[in-house]
Enzyme design. Structure first.
Site, PDB file in Angstrom:
ATOM      1  N   VAL A 110     -58.536  52.887   4.534  1.00 26.05           N
ATOM      2  CA  VAL A 110     -58.204  53.773   5.645  1.00 26.05           C
ATOM      3  C   VAL A 110     -57.234  53.000   6.533  1.00 26.05           C
ATOM      4  O   VAL A 110     -57.130  51.771   6.426  1.00 26.05           O
ATOM      5  CB  VAL A 110     -59.490  54.163   6.436  1.00 26.05           C
ATOM      6  CG1 VAL A 110     -60.130  52.937   7.099  1.00 26.05           C
ATOM      7  CG2 VAL A 110     -59.232  55.269   7.459  1.00 26.05           C
ATOM      8  N   VAL A 258     -49.307  51.901  -3.781  1.00 24.99           N
ATOM      9  CA  VAL A 258     -48.168  51.198  -4.370  1.00 24.99           C
ATOM     10  C   VAL A 258     -48.569  50.787  -5.777  1.00 24.99           C
ATOM     11  O   VAL A 258     -49.603  50.138  -5.983  1.00 24.99           O
ATOM     12  CB  VAL A 258     -47.774  49.986  -3.515  1.00 24.99           C
ATOM     13  CG1 VAL A 258     -46.782  49.100  -4.255  1.00 24.99           C
ATOM     14  CG2 VAL A 258     -47.197  50.455  -2.184  1.00 24.99           C
ATOM     15  N   HIS A 528     -65.724  38.486   2.755  1.00 22.18           N
ATOM     16  CA  HIS A 528     -64.611  37.733   3.333  1.00 22.18           C
ATOM     17  C   HIS A 528     -63.712  37.129   2.257  1.00 22.18           C
ATOM     18  O   HIS A 528     -63.445  35.927   2.267  1.00 22.18           O
ATOM     19  CB  HIS A 528     -65.140  36.605   4.232  1.00 22.18           C
ATOM     20  CG  HIS A 528     -65.803  37.066   5.472  1.00 22.18           C
ATOM     21  ND1 HIS A 528     -66.664  36.250   6.202  1.00 22.18           N
ATOM     22  CD2 HIS A 528     -65.750  38.230   6.146  1.00 22.18           C
ATOM     23  CE1 HIS A 528     -67.103  36.914   7.259  1.00 22.18           C
ATOM     24  NE2 HIS A 528     -66.568  38.123   7.237  1.00 22.18           N
ATOM     25  N   HIS A 570     -65.542  34.097  10.485  1.00 19.29           N
ATOM     26  CA  HIS A 570     -65.273  35.418   9.935  1.00 19.29           C
ATOM     27  C   HIS A 570     -63.761  35.639   9.938  1.00 19.29           C
ATOM     28  O   HIS A 570     -63.053  35.174  10.826  1.00 19.29           O
ATOM     29  CB  HIS A 570     -66.020  36.475  10.744  1.00 19.29           C
ATOM     30  CG  HIS A 570     -67.513  36.284  10.705  1.00 19.29           C
ATOM     31  ND1 HIS A 570     -68.395  37.317  10.510  1.00 19.29           N
ATOM     32  CD2 HIS A 570     -68.280  35.170  10.813  1.00 19.29           C
ATOM     33  CE1 HIS A 570     -69.645  36.856  10.512  1.00 19.29           C
ATOM     34  NE2 HIS A 570     -69.589  35.548  10.704  1.00 19.29           N
TER      35      HIS A 570
END
Length: 597
Positions: A110, A258, A528, A570
């Site tokens: 999104v 893409v 992560h 993070h």
């Protein structure tokens, strides 16, 4: 659907154009810059490059435009976003270190990318992290001191939702209040917060208080800082893109993938990769646009290497096995995947209320949602934790394994302990009864390396993702030390009348062998991923120090895939910072070129 914010901005006289499909207007426009991906990296680039009114930018996002969806905006609903329409819905290959389990691998799909689906904790990384990046890249511009101007461009420290006095919760002297991304300390106090502070004081030698872990030194016990403002999630779309929406030199194309980069020629024998192919559906119409100046690849640590491999850039042997003609042989592409490891450790507690009540009671949850809708207040406006510890493993652990500390240095943690006012697990559902305190142990400085590889040559097939979680004995040893540190923290007198007992499989794991089995069975990803197109000198690096892709012209990579080592924090914050400097590098490069080049 379009967000109310986007509709409001687009009602102004000069505004960005948002396209749900590739129209003739878009296809007949000449763009100076084409950016692929609207996460932390891509949104920063779109904002900063359109500050120059003479630079026309196209931003292409695979996901949709509904970045103000309620489930995204409400911090307390973040758990609903995995396996939703806002997720790429990736599942890893079987993980040897997790007893051959596969795990969900959430990635944002999104506008806002994973900043719209993550857990919102904001970390800058440490002095040692960034200085190591500088050393590996051979560019002092990536050092902590040189990056401070870019760090404060990101940072906009705001008041917590409840407006409480924040003295002693962070250091205002090291923060900015005019940056782009709104950040705050927790906006609702929890009953366990004072106990956490008291435990840090009682065990100060092991868990020292750290006023601000974003000082460049994370080590110690701190209050969290999160991308939350007035109880609402802050994403790269609501921050960087929201500013850029007001500029007529930005076009945004959503719902479009893409499929590959295509050369438009050669410069000094290198392929000029300013051609971009894209489509909305498998077997749908494929369109091609050429950027007049540069292409910026910001599709993230999974999709950026995937796009490069589809384009013929990567390990030539791997590409040939899928009948893809190699364009540039860069074996490191996709080969340096690193991630943090999540493990929830629960205690049964003596409490009249924990956040388990909100998660378990539909009526209470609905009441809290209505409260949030009024002014962002209540428990649903909280980050996943108000406090955490960042800690280093005893050096004897590494010497016993005949290895060295894998962290970047003394300012960087080996593991993180996240204090959660509820039952926190990615493996076990919330029990029907009982109230819980969890200490989530997060392996922050892993030695394991995984990879991204092709599943097929079809650009609409997801790649194979192998983060190799807990793939080394060193990582397992760090996690054992993290679990033992969590137990030491809860053994502080501050918790004596609150904690009843360790719960479930956690309580049964005491010996090294039992801990190993428990850790492998219960661990998961912290979501992560980094490092799959790393900065670095020689064959270990895919990117030059200015983030241009080696062996090519006209292409830079600006996302977390560029980190050669995982930051000891993070990752959204370091990605914003990386992109801020990248934007300055691109603008400086453009200003030095002859007109029209």
């Amino acid at each position: 659907m379009l967000s109310l914010l986007l509709l409001a901005v687009c009602a102004s006289q000069a505004h960005a154009a948002l396209f749900e499909s590739p129209t003739s207007e878009l296809l007949n426009t000449t763009y100076d810059i084409i950016i692929i991906g609207a996460g932390a990296g891509g949104a920063v680039m779109a904002n900063r490059l359109t500050e120059d009114a003479g630079t026309r930018v196209l931003l292409i996002e695979a996901g949709g435009s509904d970045f103000m969806n309620l489930n995204i905006s409400v911090p307390g609903l973040s758990s609903t976003l995995t396996h939703s329409k806002f997720d790429w819905n990736i599942t890893t290959t079987p993980q040897i270190g997790l007893n051959n389990r596969t795990v969900a691998y959430p990635r944002g799909f999104v506008l806002g990318g994973s900043t719209a689906t993550n857990q919102m904790i904001f970390c800058r990384g440490t002095k040692d992290d960034w200085n190591r990046f500088a050393n590996v890249s051979g560019d002092d511009g990536w050092s902590w001191e040189k990056l401070i101007p870019f760090i404060v461009k990101v940072d906009n420290m705001t008041a917590p939702t409840d407006g409480h006095n924040t003295t002693g919760q962070f250091n205002p002297a090291i923060h900015n209040n005019s940056g782009v991304v709104d950040i705050s300390v927790p906006g609702v106090s929890l009953a366990i917060d004072q106990r956490g502070l008291n435990a840090s004081q009682e065990l100060s030698s092991e868990f020292p208080f750290n006023l601000d872990y974003n000082s460049g030194n994370t080590v110690g016990f701190s209050w969290t800082q999160s991308t939350i403002h007035n109880g609402h999630r802050v994403t790269s779309a609501t921050s960087y893109l929201a500013q850029a929406f007001n500029r007529s030199n930005l076009d945004i194309l959503v719902n479009t993938r893409v499929t590959k980069l295509v050369p438009v020629g050669k410069v000094s024998g290198k392929p000029d990769l300013r051609g971009v192919q894209f489509a909305q559906f498998a077997n749908g119409t494929v369109h091609t646009l050429h950027a007049a100046k540069e292409v910026i690849l910001s599709a993230g640590s999974v999709k950026s290497p995937h796009i490069l491999m589809l384009s013929g850039i990567g390990d030539s042997k791997h590409l040939k096995s899928f009948n893809i003609t190699p364009l540039v042989d860069l074996p490191v592409i996709g080969k340096n995947l690193q991630d943090h490891v999540f493990l929830g450790n629960p205690w049964l507690v003596n409490a009249n209320f924990t956040l388990d009540d909100v998660h378990r009671n539909a009526t209470l949850s609905a009441e809290q949602l209505e409260l949030w809708k009024v002014n962002g207040s209540g428990f649903l406006g909280l980050p996943p934790t108000n406090q955490f510890n960042w800690l280093r493993t005893n050096s004897s652990v590494f010497s016993s394994l005949n290895t060295t500390d894998p962290s970047a240095g003394p300012t960087s943690a080996n593991f993180e302990l996240i204090i959660s006012d509820n039952f926190a697990s990615k493996r076990v559902a919330l029990p029907a009864t009982g109230r819980f305190l969890s200490i989530v142990s997060n392996l922050i400085s892993p030695t394991s390396r995984g990879n991204i590889s092709l599943a097929s040559a079809d650009p609409f097939d997801l790649p194979l993702v192998n983060p190799n979680l807990l793939g080394t004995d060193v990582d397992l040893a760090i996690m054992r030390s993290a679990v033992r540190a969590a137990r030491s923290f809860i053994a502080a007198p501050a918790w004596a009348d609150y904690v009843v007992s360790e719960f479930g499989a956690f309580g049964e794991a005491q010996t090294d062998e039992e801990l190993n089995a428990y850790i492998r069975d219960q661990s998961d990803t912290v979501d992560h991923p980094i490092g799959t197109i790393p900065l670095g000198l020689g064959s270990k690096g895919a990117l030059e120090s200015d983030l241009t892709l080696k062996g090519t012209v006209g292409l830079r990579v600006v996302d977390a895939s560029a980190f050669p080592f995982i930051p000891s924090g993070h990752t959204q914050g370091p990605t914003y910072i990386l992109a801020e400097r990248a934007a300055a590098l691109v603008r400086a490069s453009l200003s030095q070129r002859p007109h029209g080049v």
